[in-house]
Write an enzyme that holds these catalytic residues in place. Structure first.
Site, short mmCIF file in Angstrom:
data_model
loop_
_atom_site.label_atom_id
_atom_site.label_comp_id
_atom_site.label_asym_id
_atom_site.label_seq_id
_atom_site.Cartn_x
_atom_site.Cartn_y
_atom_site.Cartn_z
N ASP A 104 16.71 18.54 -19.10
CA ASP A 104 15.87 17.60 -19.80
C ASP A 104 16.58 16.18 -19.76
OD1 ASP A 104 13.59 19.05 -19.51
OD2 ASP A 104 13.95 19.75 -21.57
N CYS A 105 18.00 16.13 -19.82
CA CYS A 105 18.64 15.19 -20.15
C CYS A 105 19.23 14.38 -18.74
CB CYS A 105 19.98 15.28 -20.94
SG CYS A 105 21.02 14.17 -21.12
N GLY A 106 18.84 12.92 -18.59
CA GLY A 106 19.25 12.32 -17.29
C GLY A 106 20.74 12.33 -17.20
N ARG B 121 22.02 15.92 -16.12
CA ARG B 121 21.60 16.31 -14.68
C ARG B 121 22.27 15.14 -13.60
NH1 ARG B 121 16.16 15.15 -16.68
NH2 ARG B 121 16.23 13.16 -15.68
#
Length: 140
Positions: free
Chosen positions: A10-12, A15
């Protein structure tokens, strides 16, 4: 080379780091630390290798750190570490390790120092900022 990433999908930033590792031709071991949690020895070893303390590794935004009173400077590292074990989201991410070292990869381009080779360019982060130019050189 074995690359391990403690990842939050969920963390940019997490990712981005995972995409950079894959683009460099590595197949990393992905540890979803929100599901697996942490152990005290594991966190202490990662922090020592990355030259972090529990306080410097504490995620202070988009986490319950403030609500749990962890932003108060009088809270010592042992107390911060204990709460991190109860609430894995409090550990800033992603933490990556490879034979070249261990890092908290914020910003995401910090992972480039842990890889044997750069990904082919051009390559940009999710926000569109260029990391690797068309000639395969680091930008910035």
């Amino acid at each position: 080379m074995t690359v391990v990433i403690h990842h939050n999908p969920d963390c940019g930033t997490s990712r981005n780091v995972l995409a950079i590792i894959a683009a460099a031709g590595e197949t990393p071991v992905v540890i979803s630390y929100l599901d697996t949690g942490w152990t005290r020895p594991q966190l202490l070893a990662l922090f020592a290798a990355a030259d972090l303390t529990p306080r410097t590794a504490l995620r202070t935004t988009k986490s319950p750190a403030e609500a749990l009173g962890l932003l108060d400077p009088s809270v010592d590292d042992d107390a911060v570490l204990a709460v991190m074990l109860e609430h894995p989201v409090l550990v800033n991410r992603p933490i990556v390790y490879s034979p070249k070292g261990v890092r908290l990869c914020r910003p995401s381009e910090a992972v480039l120092d842990l890889l044997d080779r750069l990904p082919p360019g051009p390559m940009a982060k999710e926000d569109g900022s260029l990391l690797i130019d068309a000639e395969g050189n680091r930008v910035g």
